[in-house]
Design an enzyme around this catalytic site. Structure first.
Site, PDB file in Angstrom:
ATOM      1  CG  ASP A   7     -10.707 -15.565   4.768  1.00  0.00           C
ATOM      2  OD1 ASP A   7      -9.998 -16.379   3.971  1.00  0.00           O
ATOM      3  OD2 ASP A   7     -10.026 -14.606   5.161  1.00  0.00           O
ATOM      4  CE1 TYR A  43      -4.781  -1.401  -0.032  1.00  0.00           C
ATOM      5  CE2 TYR A  43      -3.519  -2.804   1.410  1.00  0.00           C
ATOM      6  CZ  TYR A  43      -4.950  -1.985   0.492  1.00  0.00           C
ATOM      7  OH  TYR A  43      -5.768  -2.999   0.460  1.00  0.00           O
TER       8      TYR A  43
END
Length: 222
Positions: free
Chosen positions: A83, A49
């Site tokens: 997930d 990021y």
């Protein structure tokens, strides 16, 4: 209900769609094991990021490796909920490539490795999930959930580049889902369901168990 629904289920959807929350609900209700994508153990994610051009390739290789390990384990036990799966990993890599965060050589290396891993899965006794659940929602919904969960490095405030990345990724998810052909699927509209509401949670589980029943009937009839 524990042990009644033996199936491998994988969740798919945007960053912030709620995959871990849905995984917890589904696995606990069905008595399945849950496989979660670890953020705390990921030493590369926050670096990505901060500097996506430097870390995009490393991050995608990290994810590919961990998802490959998880889905191999899930296929062996045949009673699990994941997930996030290896199947949508290539979408994130494609977006990073289109954003200019990865070179041609890095993209080619990633795709070659992915093909190699998928060949290994094809050689297993169980070759694919029983059901993929796509958590579909608007960009506003997922951005709101990203803000709510509060990971500082995921926030878009003052970061137009990150907002552009989320927007680009979100715009491609339906196309990815339309091309997915490894298993049966179920779409859940996250704009209109809130798992903090017990009534909504029950609606979701009714949808999941009904779809699993349909999947089993289809397999028996084939």
């Amino acid at each position: 209900m524990k042990g009644e629904h033996n199936a491998v289920i994988v969740l798919a959807g945007m960053i912030g769609a709620g995959k871990s929350t849905y995984t917890k609900l589904i696995s606990e209700t069905l008595g399945s094991d849950a496989f979660y994508e670890s953020v705390d153990d990921n030493r590369i994610l926050e670096k990505f990021y901060e500097d996506p051009k430097r870390w995009a390739f490393s991050l995608q290789i990290y994810f590919l490796n961990t998802r490959f390990r998880s889905i191999k384990a899930a296929f062996l036990h045949e009673n699990n909920v994941l997930d996030r799966s290896i199947y949508e990993d290539a979408l994130f890599t494609k977006i990073n490539y289109e954003e200019g965060n990865m070179s041609d050589a890095e993209m080619d290396t990633y795709l070659d490795l992915l093909d190699n891993m998928m060949e290994e899965l094809d050689g297993m006794k169980k070759k694919s999930p029983d059901l993929l659940i796509y958590l579909r929602g608007s960009l506003d919904t997922v951005l709101g959930r990203i803000e709510k969960r509060g990971r500082s490095f995921e926030q878009i405030e003052g970061n137009q580049g990150l907002l552009d990345y989320y927007t680009h990724l979100h715009s491609q998810y339906d196309n990815w889902f339309d091309s997915y052909d490894k298993s049966e699927t179920l779409i859940i509209d996250i704009d209109n369901h809130d798992l903090e509401n017990p009534a909504d949670a029950q609606i979701i589980m009714d949808l999941v168990t009904k779809r699993l029943s349909d999947v089993r009937l289809n397999k028996i009839s084939v």
